[in-house]
Design a protein around this motif. Structure first.
Motif, PDB file in Angstrom:
ATOM      1  N   LEU A   1       6.016   7.462 -71.874  1.00 21.41           N
ATOM      2  CA  LEU A   1       6.361   8.853 -71.568  1.00 21.41           C
ATOM      3  C   LEU A   1       7.655   9.258 -72.271  1.00 21.41           C
ATOM      4  O   LEU A   1       7.740  10.293 -72.923  1.00 21.41           O
ATOM      5  CB  LEU A   1       6.523   8.987 -70.043  1.00 21.41           C
ATOM      6  N   ARG A   2       8.636   8.406 -72.173  1.00 21.14           N
ATOM      7  CA  ARG A   2       9.947   8.681 -72.752  1.00 21.14           C
ATOM      8  C   ARG A   2       9.837   8.827 -74.275  1.00 21.14           C
ATOM      9  O   ARG A   2      10.286   9.827 -74.842  1.00 21.14           O
ATOM     10  CB  ARG A   2      10.878   7.518 -72.399  1.00 21.14           C
ATOM     11  N   ASP A   3       9.212   7.873 -74.925  1.00 20.28           N
ATOM     12  CA  ASP A   3       9.109   7.908 -76.381  1.00 20.28           C
ATOM     13  C   ASP A   3       8.320   9.129 -76.843  1.00 20.28           C
ATOM     14  O   ASP A   3       8.665   9.787 -77.822  1.00 20.28           O
ATOM     15  CB  ASP A   3       8.426   6.628 -76.905  1.00 20.28           C
ATOM     16  N   LYS A   4       7.247   9.424 -76.110  1.00 18.56           N
ATOM     17  CA  LYS A   4       6.412  10.567 -76.480  1.00 18.56           C
ATOM     18  C   LYS A   4       7.258  11.851 -76.533  1.00 18.56           C
ATOM     19  O   LYS A   4       7.256  12.577 -77.525  1.00 18.56           O
ATOM     20  CB  LYS A   4       5.278  10.724 -75.460  1.00 18.56           C
ATOM     21  N   GLU A  24       6.511  21.307 -70.588  1.00 12.98           N
ATOM     22  CA  GLU A  24       5.505  20.253 -70.448  1.00 12.98           C
ATOM     23  C   GLU A  24       6.094  18.976 -69.842  1.00 12.98           C
ATOM     24  O   GLU A  24       5.458  18.303 -69.057  1.00 12.98           O
ATOM     25  CB  GLU A  24       4.937  19.928 -71.826  1.00 12.98           C
ATOM     26  N   ALA A  25       7.344  18.691 -70.194  1.00 13.01           N
ATOM     27  CA  ALA A  25       7.962  17.441 -69.748  1.00 13.01           C
ATOM     28  C   ALA A  25       8.667  17.598 -68.401  1.00 13.01           C
ATOM     29  O   ALA A  25       8.283  16.967 -67.421  1.00 13.01           O
ATOM     30  CB  ALA A  25       8.953  16.965 -70.805  1.00 13.01           C
ATOM     31  N   GLU A  31       5.125  16.961 -66.564  1.00 17.91           N
ATOM     32  CA  GLU A  31       4.632  15.611 -66.325  1.00 17.91           C
ATOM     33  C   GLU A  31       5.567  14.808 -65.415  1.00 17.91           C
ATOM     34  O   GLU A  31       5.120  14.061 -64.544  1.00 17.91           O
ATOM     35  CB  GLU A  31       4.441  14.897 -67.656  1.00 17.91           C
ATOM     36  N   VAL A  32       6.879  14.973 -65.607  1.00 17.06           N
ATOM     37  CA  VAL A  32       7.841  14.244 -64.770  1.00 17.06           C
ATOM     38  C   VAL A  32       7.733  14.701 -63.325  1.00 17.06           C
ATOM     39  O   VAL A  32       7.739  13.883 -62.390  1.00 17.06           O
ATOM     40  CB  VAL A  32       9.272  14.427 -65.310  1.00 17.06           C
ATOM     41  N   ALA A  33       7.554  16.012 -63.111  1.00 17.43           N
ATOM     42  CA  ALA A  33       7.422  16.525 -61.755  1.00 17.43           C
ATOM     43  C   ALA A  33       6.178  15.943 -61.076  1.00 17.43           C
ATOM     44  O   ALA A  33       6.209  15.609 -59.878  1.00 17.43           O
ATOM     45  CB  ALA A  33       7.361  18.048 -61.783  1.00 17.43           C
ATOM     46  N   LEU A  34       5.090  15.834 -61.843  1.00 15.81           N
ATOM     47  CA  LEU A  34       3.869  15.262 -61.290  1.00 15.81           C
ATOM     48  C   LEU A  34       4.098  13.818 -60.831  1.00 15.81           C
ATOM     49  O   LEU A  34       3.693  13.427 -59.747  1.00 15.81           O
ATOM     50  CB  LEU A  34       2.742  15.287 -62.328  1.00 15.81           C
ATOM     51  N   LYS A  58      14.383  12.256 -66.595  1.00 14.89           N
ATOM     52  CA  LYS A  58      14.526  13.713 -66.618  1.00 14.89           C
ATOM     53  C   LYS A  58      15.859  14.113 -67.269  1.00 14.89           C
ATOM     54  O   LYS A  58      15.918  14.994 -68.123  1.00 14.89           O
ATOM     55  CB  LYS A  58      14.470  14.245 -65.175  1.00 14.89           C
ATOM     56  N   ASP A  59      16.934  13.426 -66.882  1.00 18.16           N
ATOM     57  CA  ASP A  59      18.254  13.710 -67.476  1.00 18.16           C
ATOM     58  C   ASP A  59      18.246  13.463 -68.981  1.00 18.16           C
ATOM     59  O   ASP A  59      18.778  14.272 -69.756  1.00 18.16           O
ATOM     60  CB  ASP A  59      19.331  12.833 -66.831  1.00 18.16           C
TER      61      ASP A  59
END
Ligand code: PHE
Length: 342
Positions: A1-4, A24-25, A31-34, A58-59
């Motif tokens: 997720l991070r790299d993407k 989106e992120a 995605e992070v909220a999900l 997130k940060d």
């Protein structure tokens, strides 16, 4: 997720693309909220691990977005600066301001001086009738003065046998027009263009005159003399002005006088008010009774004086200009040389 997301942030080409990645992120439905929502279904141990990891992610994403945004703004600014590049060390392109032509300036000076003496200003047409330019001024058809004036005649329509119109040869026709317009008493000056077929260092086919006329119940040559002396003192800015009234002849004045101003040519420069030379500056006299009558004024009740002066000529004297023709060449170097260009 991070790299993407970090890759997509780095690839975002403008602020709109960047904002899309952000939503989106880390947006509310991102995605992070999900993933955050899934925390509720986890065991406390898992939650303790995954929760902080998601917050850190997130940060990290947020600061990567901020950094990328700053980078995009810098690039945009660089781009703009390249386009609006300005070399402040280049010499400035100078612009000169326009200025008043010496003839206009002298006309204004003359007008102001006579205005102080109570004269108003009148103007007349430059294309005159034979009557105003000649007959009304006591210059009948056969008079030699007509030939001497080098008159420009206007073409006539075929079959028209009236006398042709002329380009006025002097400002004197405005005397008649002024008398007709206001009657007596009267104090007026008439500046304007006049025309004669003549061309050399001191003559141009178009030049400027100022006419002066005062009519009242007991006007004499003494009034004329005072008035002209007063004018010359003010115009030439010389206190000890000396004028010489020389008997002369004009059809429209009786008696007539040409007026000279005392001067010297010390070392080639003209000085007014001193010396043994005399320079003619104007024609003048007491208005002829026939001229008063032609203007509709009763010569048994009223008298007047009149004078006519070359504006360009007195400008030449005042500013030491040797060639009259230069006035009308529109050469800016010449105007600046005599201090008229800005
Ligand atoms: N009109 C005369 C000229 O052009 C000058 C003049 C005007 C003389 C008025 C006498 C009176 O020469």
């Amino acid at each position: 997720l991070r790299d993407k997301y970090l890759t997509r942030i780095a690839d975002a080409g403008d602020e709109a693309a960047l904002e899309a990645v952000r939503l989106e992120a880390v947006g509310k439905k991102g995605e992070v909220a999900l993933k955050m929502r899934e925390l509720g279904r986890m065991t406390p141990e898992e939650r303790q691990q995954v929760g902080p990891a998601l917050n850190a992610l997130k940060d990290e994403i947020n600061s990567a977005i901020a950094a990328r945004k700053a980078g995009l703004e810098d690039a945009a600014l660089d781009e703009r600066l390249r386009g609006e590049w300005l070399d402040v060390t280049l010499p400035a392109r100078t612009r000169r301001r326009g200025s008043i032509h010496p003839v206009s300036q002298v006309t204004e000076e003359v007008t102001a001086i006579f205005a102080d003496m109570g004269f108003s200003v009148a103007e007349g047409p430059q294309i005159e009738t034979d009557w105003y330019n000649f007959d009304a001024l006591n210059i009948p058809g056969h008079h030699p003065a007509r030939a001497e004036m080098d008159t420009f005649y206007m073409a006539r329509a075929e079959g028209d046998d009236r006398p042709p119109h002329v380009l006025r040869t002097h400002t004197s026709p405005v005397q008649i027009r002024a008398m007709e317009a206001t009657g007596a008493p009267l104090r007026v000056i008439c500046p304007g263009r006049v025309y004669r077929a003549d061309y050399d260092q001191t003559h141009t086919p178009m030049f400027h005159q100022v006419e002066g006329m005062a009519i009242d119940r007991d006007i004499s040559m003494a009034n004329l003399k005072w008035c002209l002396e007063e004018f010359c003192r003010a115009f030439f800015e010389v206190d000890d002005i000396a004028l010489r009234f020389r008997a002369s002849h004009f059809p429209f004045t009786e008696p007539s006088a040409e007026v000279d101003i005392r001067c010297s040519w010390e070392g080639g420069t003209l000085k007014l008010g001193e010396g043994d030379d005399w320079l003619e500056i104007l024609g003048s006299g007491m208005v002829h009774p026939k001229v008063l009558a032609a203007g509709g004024i009763d010569p048994d009740v009223w008298q007047g004086f009149a004078f006519g002066m070359g504006i360009d000529r007195i400008a030449m004297l005042k500013y030491g200009i040797p060639d009259l023709r230069a006035f009308f060449d529109s050469d800016l170097r010449w105007l600046r040389h005599y201090g008229f260009g800005a």
